[in-house]
Design a protein around this motif. Structure first.
Motif, PDB file in Angstrom:
ATOM      1  N   ALA A 144       0.837  -1.198   0.000  1.00 40.56           N
ATOM      2  CA  ALA A 144       0.000   0.000   0.000  1.00 40.56           C
ATOM      3  C   ALA A 144       0.876   1.253   0.000  1.00 40.56           C
ATOM      4  CB  ALA A 144      -0.932   0.001   1.209  1.00 40.56           C
ATOM      5  N   LEU A 145       1.839   1.305   0.923  1.00 39.79           N
ATOM      6  CA  LEU A 145       2.708   2.483   1.010  1.00 39.79           C
ATOM      7  C   LEU A 145       3.668   2.559  -0.171  1.00 39.79           C
ATOM      8  CD1 LEU A 145       3.226   2.300   4.823  1.00 39.79           C
ATOM      9  CD2 LEU A 145       2.466   4.355   3.634  1.00 39.79           C
ATOM     10  N   LYS A 149      -0.259   6.290  -4.719  1.00 38.19           N
ATOM     11  CA  LYS A 149      -0.212   7.383  -5.707  1.00 38.19           C
ATOM     12  C   LYS A 149       0.725   7.125  -6.885  1.00 38.19           C
ATOM     13  CE  LYS A 149      -1.868  11.126  -2.779  1.00 38.19           C
ATOM     14  NZ  LYS A 149      -1.557  12.389  -2.107  1.00 38.19           N
ATOM     15  N   THR A 150       1.130   5.854  -7.090  1.00 37.36           N
ATOM     16  CA  THR A 150       1.893   5.542  -8.298  1.00 37.36           C
ATOM     17  C   THR A 150       0.953   5.665  -9.491  1.00 37.36           C
ATOM     18  OG1 THR A 150       3.253   3.972  -7.093  1.00 37.36           O
ATOM     19  CG2 THR A 150       3.305   3.802  -9.470  1.00 37.36           C
ATOM     20  N   LYS A 151       1.348   6.415 -10.477  1.00 42.02           N
ATOM     21  CA  LYS A 151       0.467   6.693 -11.615  1.00 42.02           C
ATOM     22  C   LYS A 151       0.148   5.443 -12.418  1.00 42.02           C
ATOM     23  CE  LYS A 151       1.197  11.570 -12.407  1.00 42.02           C
ATOM     24  NZ  LYS A 151       2.541  11.931 -11.907  1.00 42.02           N
ATOM     25  N   ARG A 152      -1.107   5.290 -12.799  1.00 42.15           N
ATOM     26  CA  ARG A 152      -1.589   4.238 -13.686  1.00 42.15           C
ATOM     27  C   ARG A 152      -1.470   2.844 -13.090  1.00 42.15           C
ATOM     28  NH1 ARG A 152       1.276   5.050 -18.336  1.00 42.15           N
ATOM     29  NH2 ARG A 152       0.408   3.055 -18.922  1.00 42.15           N
ATOM     30  N   ILE A 153      -1.226   2.747 -11.800  1.00 37.04           N
ATOM     31  CA  ILE A 153      -1.227   1.444 -11.133  1.00 37.04           C
ATOM     32  C   ILE A 153      -2.220   1.491  -9.968  1.00 37.04           C
ATOM     33  CG2 ILE A 153       0.131  -0.265  -9.868  1.00 37.04           C
ATOM     34  CD1 ILE A 153       2.576   0.578 -11.369  1.00 37.04           C
ATOM     35  N   ARG A 154      -3.191   0.548  -9.974  1.00 35.62           N
ATOM     36  CA  ARG A 154      -4.138   0.449  -8.867  1.00 35.62           C
ATOM     37  C   ARG A 154      -3.861  -0.846  -8.100  1.00 35.62           C
ATOM     38  NH1 ARG A 154     -10.408   0.510 -10.207  1.00 35.62           N
ATOM     39  NH2 ARG A 154      -9.707  -1.227 -11.488  1.00 35.62           N
ATOM     40  N   VAL A 155      -4.011  -0.783  -6.780  1.00 35.33           N
ATOM     41  CA  VAL A 155      -3.686  -1.940  -5.947  1.00 35.33           C
ATOM     42  C   VAL A 155      -4.920  -2.404  -5.180  1.00 35.33           C
ATOM     43  CG1 VAL A 155      -2.261  -2.775  -4.046  1.00 35.33           C
ATOM     44  CG2 VAL A 155      -1.308  -1.145  -5.672  1.00 35.33           C
ATOM     45  N   THR A 156      -5.215  -3.707  -5.233  1.00 37.26           N
ATOM     46  CA  THR A 156      -6.308  -4.302  -4.452  1.00 37.26           C
ATOM     47  C   THR A 156      -5.697  -5.312  -3.482  1.00 37.26           C
ATOM     48  OG1 THR A 156      -7.735  -4.084  -6.378  1.00 37.26           O
ATOM     49  CG2 THR A 156      -8.514  -5.503  -4.585  1.00 37.26           C
ATOM     50  N   ILE A 157      -5.903  -5.071  -2.200  1.00 34.29           N
ATOM     51  CA  ILE A 157      -5.273  -5.899  -1.177  1.00 34.29           C
ATOM     52  C   ILE A 157      -6.320  -6.792  -0.515  1.00 34.29           C
ATOM     53  CG2 ILE A 157      -4.014  -5.850   1.022  1.00 34.29           C
ATOM     54  CD1 ILE A 157      -3.115  -2.978   0.164  1.00 34.29           C
ATOM     55  N   LEU A 158      -6.087  -8.097  -0.495  1.00 33.72           N
ATOM     56  CA  LEU A 158      -6.982  -9.031   0.199  1.00 33.72           C
ATOM     57  C   LEU A 158      -6.337  -9.452   1.515  1.00 33.72           C
ATOM     58  CD1 LEU A 158      -7.432  -9.475  -3.002  1.00 33.72           C
ATOM     59  CD2 LEU A 158      -8.689 -11.502  -2.270  1.00 33.72           C
ATOM     60  N   ILE A 179      -5.357   2.771  -3.756  1.00 40.92           N
ATOM     61  CA  ILE A 179      -5.194   1.583  -2.904  1.00 40.92           C
ATOM     62  C   ILE A 179      -6.565   1.199  -2.325  1.00 40.92           C
ATOM     63  CG2 ILE A 179      -3.970   0.604  -0.933  1.00 40.92           C
ATOM     64  CD1 ILE A 179      -2.040   1.768  -3.010  1.00 40.92           C
ATOM     65  N   ARG A 180      -7.021  -0.048  -2.556  1.00 43.05           N
ATOM     66  CA  ARG A 180      -8.280  -0.481  -1.943  1.00 43.05           C
ATOM     67  C   ARG A 180      -8.096  -1.830  -1.253  1.00 43.05           C
ATOM     68  NH1 ARG A 180     -11.611  -1.503  -7.635  1.00 43.05           N
ATOM     69  NH2 ARG A 180     -10.355  -3.298  -8.219  1.00 43.05           N
TER      70      ARG A 180
END
Ligand code: PLP
Length: 433
Positions: A144-145, A149-158, A179-180
């Motif tokens: 997550a950290l 805010k990295t451009k064009r990259i979305r993160v989904t954390i399970l 980050i979700r």
């Protein structure tokens, strides 16, 4: 340089493919085709290198010209901007502190390097990247950290509901932006299985450009080699053999150490420390590998019943337990022993450790008892304040909370709750495309 699958049933791919696809189609794991030997010049200058300089020269050899020097240097200088100090507890016994990054766990090395490497690799592409990551606690915060805010990259954390510490949960559920978090009503292995299934789902992969940030991704392993070398730069007695004990769960950390050794690093022995989830220790003892269901412990980031990097170790050691035993030892300790060790470290050295680190301490002590000619290093994989409740209760003292964690206390958790059910997970991903 190309990467092959440990199952040997998939095409070799480029670094970009290995990093962005994460898993080969034959369900193996990617490994570099060649592990080049570190050149003599590396060892000649070894003790004069700064930490980032040493990382750069090592990574340049490992990555074999895949990335231009300037870009690689930039990635490393930006990612590895904190130290890995070696703290001596007594003659011949030191702790390598790997928790000085932003999420206060060793996973910052992997996550920070990986985010910058991925960013570099997708620069100029059209598609946005969706990173799926399962966490037993510390990966989530570091990723997550690391990607915030990295451009064009979305993160989904399970993450497994109720099985990560409160502060760990805050780290991965309060950032927002790209980050979700998904709270899964199951174990870490369930989370990991959901992520794996998503990668193997052809239909989903046509709709999203998926990538992983778990320790299965080769980009995480590269920077995890760095601090093994760092410990050898810092060690006081340069002539005495070194044993490094690694508190292990998915075995990504220790596998990186073995890779560095294959390239010529002079680490003499690796000691894996397990908690009650001891399939690897049992494997070394019996020669047979029997995955278990996960047992919850105080060292929850090591609660793994089927370590994902076992495949890489088997590949490196040709599936031969005797070859493994030449390089590695393993010991397992239950929660009771872990808490006694936590207390012992505090009483003897005034050292406050996290439960994972305490398992590492037990591992190196056991090894040194049997092999007193070595000097021992064990890794402190997380800052004790990440597990503040159990540490304070055990030591009967207050644990200072670093600023980075303290600020999270009042932030609001944002997570989507789902059952262990692949269809619900897929539906969420598609609906929130
Ligand atoms: C992830 C983690 C481990 C285990 O590392 P692996 O690479 O999965 O073996 C140990 N300790 C802490 C604190 C961790 O976060």
């Amino acid at each position: 340089m190309l990467f092959y699958s440990t199952n040997h049933n998939a095409p070799d791919v480029s670094l970009k493919n290995a990093v962005l696809n994460s898993l080969p189609p034959d369900n193996g794991l990617y490994m570099p085709q060649v592990l080049s030997k570190l050149p003599d010049t590396f060892f000649n200058d070894f003790y004069d290198y700064s930490f980032p300089e040493m990382c750069f020269h090592f990574a340049k050899t490992l990555m074999n010209g895949t990335i231009e020097d300037d870009a690689l240097k930039g990635i490393i200088d930006d990612a590895i901007n904190f130290e890995a100090p070696l703290v001596e507890l007594e003659e011949g016994l030191s702790v390598l502190e790997l928790f000085h990054g932003p999420s206060l766990a060793f996973k910052d090395f992997g996550a920070r390097f990986m985010s910058r490497l991925m960013s570099h690799l997708v620069a100029g592409d059209d598609n946005n990247l969706d990173i799926l990551v399962a966490t037993s606690g510390d990966t989530g915060g570091a990723v997550a950290l690391g990607f915030y805010k990295t451009k064009r990259i979305r993160v989904t954390i399970l993450y497994p509901s109720g099985k990560v510490s409160k502060l760990q949960e805050k780290q991965l559920t309060t950032l927002g932006h790209n980050i979700r978090a998904i709270e899964v009503q199951g174990t870490f292995d369930d989370c990991q299985a959901l992520v794996k299934q998503a990668f193997l789902d052809k239909d989903l992969n046509q709709q999203l450009m998926l990538s992983s940030a778990n320790s299965i991704n080769i980009a995480r392993l590269i920077p995890q080699c760095f601090y093994y070398l760092r410990s050898l730069q810092l060690v006081k007695d340069r002539n005495r053999p070194v044993a490094m004990c690694v508190p292990s769960g998915n075995f990504g950390n220790i596998t990186a150490g073995i890779i560095a050794k294959k390239m010529g690093m002079k680490m003499h022995r690796f000691v894996a420390a397990n908690n009650a989830n001891n399939v690897f220790t049992q494997y070394l003892n019996s020669g047979s590998y029997d995955p278990q269901t996960t047992i919850p412990t105080w060292s929850n980031a090591m609660d793994v019943g089927n370590p994902s990097n076992f495949k890489r170790l088997m590949d490196i050691f040709d599936n031969d337990v005797n070859k493994v035993k030449k390089e590695m030892s393993a010991y397992a300790f239950d929660d009771e022993a872990t808490l006694i060790a936590l207390k012992e470290m505090y009483d003897k050295y005034e050292y406050i450790a996290c439960p994972h680190t305490a398992v590492g301490y037990l591992g190196i002590k056991q090894f040194l008892k049997e092999n007193p000619e070595y000097q021992g290093i064990f890794q402190a994989t997380a800052h004790p304040s990440k597990f503040i409740d159990i540490v304070e209760e055990t030591l009967e003292t207050k644990v200072p909370i670093p600023e980075a964690l303290a600020v999270l206390k009042d932030r609001e958790k944002q997570a989507t709750l789902i059952a262990v059910d692949y269809d619900s997970f897929k539906e969420y991903l598609i609906k929130h495309k």
